[in-house]
Design an enzyme around this catalytic site. Structure first.
Site, short mmCIF file in Angstrom:
data_model
loop_
_atom_site.label_atom_id
_atom_site.label_comp_id
_atom_site.label_asym_id
_atom_site.label_seq_id
_atom_site.Cartn_x
_atom_site.Cartn_y
_atom_site.Cartn_z
N HIS A 191 0.84 -1.19 0.00
CA HIS A 191 0.00 0.00 0.00
C HIS A 191 0.88 1.24 0.00
O HIS A 191 1.77 1.37 0.85
CB HIS A 191 -0.91 -0.01 1.22
CG HIS A 191 -1.58 1.30 1.48
ND1 HIS A 191 -2.53 1.83 0.63
CD2 HIS A 191 -1.44 2.21 2.50
CE1 HIS A 191 -2.93 2.99 1.11
NE2 HIS A 191 -2.28 3.23 2.23
N LEU B 294 55.37 -2.62 -31.93
CA LEU B 294 54.11 -2.06 -31.44
C LEU B 294 54.32 -1.25 -30.17
O LEU B 294 53.62 -0.27 -29.92
CB LEU B 294 53.10 -3.18 -31.17
CG LEU B 294 52.69 -4.02 -32.38
CD1 LEU B 294 51.80 -5.17 -31.92
CD2 LEU B 294 51.96 -3.17 -33.41
N LYS C 158 56.26 -11.04 -27.87
CA LYS C 158 56.96 -10.38 -26.77
C LYS C 158 58.37 -10.94 -26.69
O LYS C 158 58.58 -12.16 -26.76
CB LYS C 158 56.24 -10.63 -25.44
CG LYS C 158 54.86 -9.99 -25.38
CD LYS C 158 54.29 -10.12 -23.98
CE LYS C 158 52.97 -9.37 -23.86
NZ LYS C 158 52.47 -9.37 -22.48
N ASP D 155 47.54 -4.57 -11.39
CA ASP D 155 47.74 -3.35 -12.16
C ASP D 155 46.62 -3.21 -13.19
O ASP D 155 46.87 -3.01 -14.38
CB ASP D 155 49.10 -3.37 -12.87
CG ASP D 155 49.41 -1.99 -13.47
OD1 ASP D 155 48.77 -1.02 -13.06
OD2 ASP D 155 50.29 -1.91 -14.35
#
EC number: 2.7.10.1
Length: 1115
Positions: A571, A731, A759, A875
């Protein structure tokens, strides 16, 4: 009183005037059935009898006359053919075939009927010789005869079974009117079978004996009623018969038949007072609203309820009063109800008529009268003698005045921490809960204008007044410890008043509001964040958690509420309706997602699991609770406790042994355990072992060993032929490593060349960096997730170590977001240009808010996976998220990630520069790294995404950031950030790690935001006017690097902190020298170049002064 008496005295005259209106229902013949069914076959001979139709009489001496309709119709009332096939005997009602029908006749009708293989036609039979329109065929003066026209010849007589010969194809029922002369209403035999198969004998006999009002002729071919039926004694009969079938042989078979017979009603019963009561007395006092039922009298009628269209005409009621005030104030409403009465153990339908005296208008509280009212009831269709269908009902009514009274005094407590709209009590005039149609207004008159902390609002349901907190500042004033008011209650219509005193005592003490709490308690989905926050309507200053029963969709669902006493209760009261944030569970007109049952007009009536709402966005969610049952009983817990105790003892003994060994053994040189925020000069690498402890560095003997002399064991599963790898452009590069673009031939069995990223270490790298690269190699072998950078293989033999990983087309997320800002609307239309190397060919469309939420969701899914793998990233930032083709997010740079299968946290106590603005409080102050510290970093990452690559905490130097974070300071909400997204950031930045959400919950919240996100993010409009947000004067890549002596270092490092030295994404096209020569602050020169705009690196790298401050914290 006199007027009422005179009105009643005129009753006799009114009755005389109404008597001519009484009439009798018309009489006539009627059919005993409203539909007949039979079959037609191809090549049936002409003259074949088909069936009888029967008519019953309304009066003795009536003779039926039957007439056929002129056309044959389809079942959808489509006119198919003129009726020249069927004829009827107008006296007996026998239908017979007028001509033999062939296949062409069937095909002709089938085509006209739409080509349906099942062909059903019907014709109409009327009673009487007068012409009637065929569209007006209605029972009782018309019936329909349906024929199933079968495209086949009549079956062989030997193929019939007993049931086929006895039981009609369609169920048969009969209608007989009560009080009518006896008559024939059914013929048993199937006439076509009797006509075409004379060798088959079918006979019938009635069951039930003389107790039933049915009989057969001597041959039992026709069934008739024996006497006139009375519906008020019995309404339904079952006609039962026994069918005996005899074929050419001696075998006989019997079948039992039953047919329902319904007796139809006529108005032959006079209305009577129910229970013999024809007078009712009533008092009108508190219920004074228009539509209030003052009194009710009932009239019983043994006849059935008339059809709705006949009800108004058949039953009339008239209020007999010459008093105009009574005529205007009262009306009478009639509502019949069908009921069942038992007569001779038979249930018979009857009617109970309710006559209600109702207020035709609302009465003021000062109105006072006494009067008598008479109501004339007339059953106009009554077939009995005289005025038996008329009754007069009497109502004695007293209208009393209402006096307003309040109690002498009210007293309530209120908590000093109560929030605005908190309900503290109710005030109510005497009998207010019984009032209807009385409008009361409540007001508060304060004794002091400085202490007006409360308000009052009138409840429309019970005319009470609800007291609520309207001014929280006044509650906290020292002089407002006791609030005194005068409550004034006023009747809006008559302006009558009453008043009482009100004293409210302020209790408790103030508390500090939690940072990042939503305005509405209903926003909180989990119990801890619910109970630590406050919201509008909270009486204690804290929200309350209502725990549901967890049983499907229930009204007792789990939710966060300002007060479980009032919300949710199904209500929306007068206070809650003032602001949707108070109790949206009761008041919000919103879209509800999940299992729920909506309230009648608003709110949630019932929900599944936990229901939470976002009032500003007008949305609610009901979702399952993330809870499980008890996994361990008492015995199990005892065993686990004992095991843990034994483990702790073992650990303590191990620590003692290790300490004793180190105390007496040789101590190799190690790095300082102090936490400083500077980086050693180039040539002194920092690295960690897989266990998370600092490796020996600087002068360690192993670091002086050339990389080439280190033998790497071969892993056949991951080894890739070096000759199949073609290296391309760089890169990105760091101090000791770099990443190059390459093509791999026949990678993982794929045909042709695949673009990859490789890498590798630089020539000046030591074994420490090689170990870092090997550590990442071993880590990437274990992970496999669509939102984590993927390892394809490695070249570890006969040359330097090369890691082959997934190629991310668009570089880092940080660069992607910043370049998206530069694109702007012009790029979308094709007029923009791009100079950035971070994004080569992005999707040519502007970023939407849905895209940004999708980026965050993808990253959260990847972090959820890493958390489940017991890995801490340490990180997490936009610079370490790569963007692959299709805008797929890839978490990368695992040089800092630590395996925490052995321990859930990593304590860093080494020197080295760290990203202050992305670190959690416990990481900064206590050197603790956990999955929950990654959650803090994720909150900063969210801020980066929403601001399209902005620098966190713009304009705040790191040395100030420590104290700001400790005192609860958090970044403000960006202009283009939604409230829901900002709430998620604040939850990630909770000071206590256990109160931050886990990545699984973050993913769910972002999924909801993706569903709700629709609008485009205006990149041009979202550009902040403060350049610090994006530049801080410089770009992050151009920040100065200094060693512990404040000596500048070369700008070859990536835009990450120093432990990420191997694989940064710095621009390979940076100039080798600074455009503007710089000198050191102390006047000394350096041998390294610097840049003029290299100051903002301090935004996320702590200066030496801050490092000294942190050393103080360590001590």
């Amino acid at each position: 009183m006199a007027k009422a008496t005179s009105g009643a005295a005129g009753l006799g005259l009114k009755l005389i005037l109404l008597l001519p209106l009484l009439g009798e229902a018309p009489l006539g013949l009627y059919f005993s059935r409203d539909a007949y069914w039979e079959r037609l076959y191809v090549d049936q001979p002409a003259g074949t009898p088909l069936l009888y139709v029967h008519a019953l009489r309304d009066a003795p001496g009536e003779v039926p006359s039957f007439r056929l309709g002129q056309h044959l119709y389809g079942v959808y009332r489509t006119r198919l053919h003129e009726n020249d096939w069927i004829r009827i005997n107008e006296t007996t009602g026998l239908l017979y075939l007028n001509q033999s029908l062939d296949h062409s006749s069937w095909e002709q009708l089938s085509i006209r009927n739409g080509g349906f293989p099942l062909l059903t036609i019907f014709l109409q039979v009327f009673l009487g010789s007068t012409a009637q329109r065929e569209g007006e065929c209605h029972w009782p003066g018309c019936t329909r005869v349906y024929f199933s026209f079968i495209n086949d010849t009549f079956p062989n007589c030997s193929s019939f079974k007993a049931q086929d010969l006895c039981i009609p194809e369609t169920a048969v029922s009969f209608r007989v009117r009560e009080n009518r002369p006896p008559g024939t209403f059914y013929h048993f035999h199937m006439l076509p079978v009797q006509f075409l198969c004379p060798n088959i004998s079918v006979k019938y006999s009635l069951l039930g004996g003389d107790s039933l009002p049915f009989r057969c002729d001597p041959d039992c071919l026709e069934v008739s009623t024996r006497w006139a039926l009375d519906r008020e004694l019995r309404e339904k009969y079952v006609l039962e018969a026994l069918c005996i079938v005899a074929g050419p042989g001696a075998n006989k078979e019997t079948v039992t038949l039953s047919f329902p017979v319904t007796v139809y009603d006529e108005d032959d019963s006079a209305p009577t007072f129910s229970g013999g009561v024809g007078t009712a007395s009533a008092v009108v006092e508190f219920k004074r609203k228009e539509g209030t039922v003052v009194a009710t009298l009932q009239v019983f009628d043994a006849d059935v309820v008339p059809a709705s269209g006949e009800l108004v005409r058949r039953y009339t009621n008239t209020l007999l009063s010459g008093d105009s005030w009574a005529q205007q104030t009262f009306r009478v409403e009639h509502s019949p109800i069908e009921t069942l009465v038992q007569v001779n153990n038979n249930s018979v339908r009857a009617t109970m008529h309710n006559y209600k005296l109702i207020l035709n208008r609302s009465l003021s509280i000062s109105e006072s009268r006494v009067l008598q009212l008479a109501v004339l009831v007339n059953d106009s269709d009554f077939q009995g003698p005289g005025a038996g269908g008329i009754l007069v009902l009497h109502f004695n009514v007293s209208v009393l005045p209402v006096t307003l009274n309040l109690p002498r005094a009210y007293s309530f407590p209120v908590n000093k921490r109560a929030r605005r709209y908190a309900q503290i009590g109710k005030v109510c005039v005497e009998n207010c809960q019984e009032f209807s149609g009385v409008s009361i207004q409540y007001k508060l008159q304060p004794s002091s204008i400085n202490c007006t902390a409360l308000g009052v609002v009138t409840s429309p349901e019970d005319t009470s007044g609800t007291l609520f907190v309207n001014d929280t500042e006044a509650l906290r004033r020292p002089e407002c410890t006791k609030l005194q008011y005068t409550v004034v209650a006023t009747d809006r219509q008559t302006r009558r008043q009453t008043q009482a005193s009100l004293v409210v005592t302020v209790e408790g003490t103030s508390i500090t509001e939690e940072v990042g709490c939503p305005k509405s308690c209903a926003v909180n989905k989990r119990r801890p964040e619910c109970e630590e926050c406050g919201g509008l309507g909270s009486p204690t200053g804290r929200c309350e958690w209502r725990q549901g029963d967890g049983k499907g969709i229930t009204r007792n669902f789990s939710t966060c509420s300002p007060s479980t006493r009032t919300c949710p209760d199904g209500h929306c009261d007068a206070v809650e309706s003032r602001d949707a944030n108070i109790c949206p569970q009761d008041c919000l007109r919103a879209d509800i997602v999940g299992g729920h049952e909506r309230g009648e007009r608003q709110g949630i009536k019932a929900g599944y699991g936990i229901c939470n709402c976002f009032p500003d966005e007008k949305k609610c969610f009901c979702e399952p609770e993330d809870s499980q049952g008890p996994l361990c009983d008492a015995l199990c817990r005892t065993i686990i406790t004992a095991a843990l105790f034994s483990l702790i003892i073992s650990i303590l003994l191990s620590i003692f042994c290790v300490c004793h060994h180190h105390k007496h053994g040789h101590k190799p040189p190690i790095a300082s355990a102090e936490m400083t925020f500077c980086r050693p000069a180039q040539g002194f690498p920092i690295s960690y072992s897989s266990s998370g402890t600092r490796r020996p560095s600087l002068d360690s003997t192993e670091n002086q060993v050339p990389v080439d002399s280190f033998k790497i064991p071969e892993d056949p599963k991951w080894e890739f032929p070096r000759k199949n790898l073609v290296l391309g452009k760089t890169l990105g590069e760091g101090e000791f490593g770099k990443v190059v673009k390459a093509t791999a031939f026949r990678l993982k069995g794929r045909a042709g060349y695949t673009t990859v990223a490789v890498k590798m270490l630089k020539e000046n790298a030591s074994q420490s960096e090689l170990r870092d690269l090997l550590s990442e190699f071993n880590l990437l072998k274990q992970v496999n997730h669509p939102h984590v950078i993927k390892l394809y293989g490695a070249c570890s033999q006969d040359g330097p170590l090369l890691l082959i990983v997934e190629y991310a087309k668009y570089g880092s997320l940080r660069g992607f977001l910043r370049d998206s800002r530069k694109i702007g609307p012009a790029y979308v239309s094709g007029g923009g240009s791009r100079n950035s190397s971070s994004l080569d060919h992005p999707d040519e469309r502007v970023l939407t808010m849905g895209d940004l939420i999708s980026f965050a969701w993808q990253i959260s899914r990847g972090m959820q996976y890493l958390a489940e793998m017991k890995l801490v990233h340490r990180d997490l930032a936009a610079r370490n998220i790569l963007v692959a083709e299709g805008r797929k997010m890839k978490i990368s740079d695992f040089g800092l990630s630590r395996d925490v299968y052995e321990e859930d946290s990593y304590v860093k106590k080494s020197k080295g520069r760290i990203p202050v603005k992305w670190m959690a409080i416990e990481s900064l102050f206590d050197h603790i790294y956990t999955t929950q510290s990654d959650v803090w970093s994720f909150g900063v990452l969210l801020w980066e995404i929403v601001t399209l690559g902005g620098n966190p905490y713009p304009g705040i130097p790191p040395e100030r950031l420590f104290n700001l974070l400790k005192t609860g300071h958090r970044m403000e909400r960006p202009d283009n950030c939604s409230e829901e997204m900002y709430r998620l950031m604040l939850q990630c930045w909770k000071q206590e790690p256990d109160k931050r959400p886990v990545f699984a919950d973050i993913s769910k919240d972002l999924e909801k935001m993706m569903v709700k996100s629709r609008d485009y993010l205006d990149l041009a409009a979202s550009t902040p006017s403060d350049s610090l947000l994006y530049d801080d004067g410089l770009s992050e890549e151009e920040t100065p690097l200094v060693d512990c002596n404040n000596a500048p270092l070369p700008r070859s490092l990536p835009s990450t902190w120093i432990e990420n030295k191997l694989y940064g994404m710095s621009d390979p096209n940076w100039p080798g020298e600074s455009p503007v020569p710089l000198t050191r602050a102390d006047g000394t020169s350096t041998g390294f170049p610097r840049y003029a705009n290299d100051s903002v690196y301090a935004n996320w790298m702590v200066s030496p002064s801050a490092a000294k401050l942190m050393d103080t914290f360590d001590s």
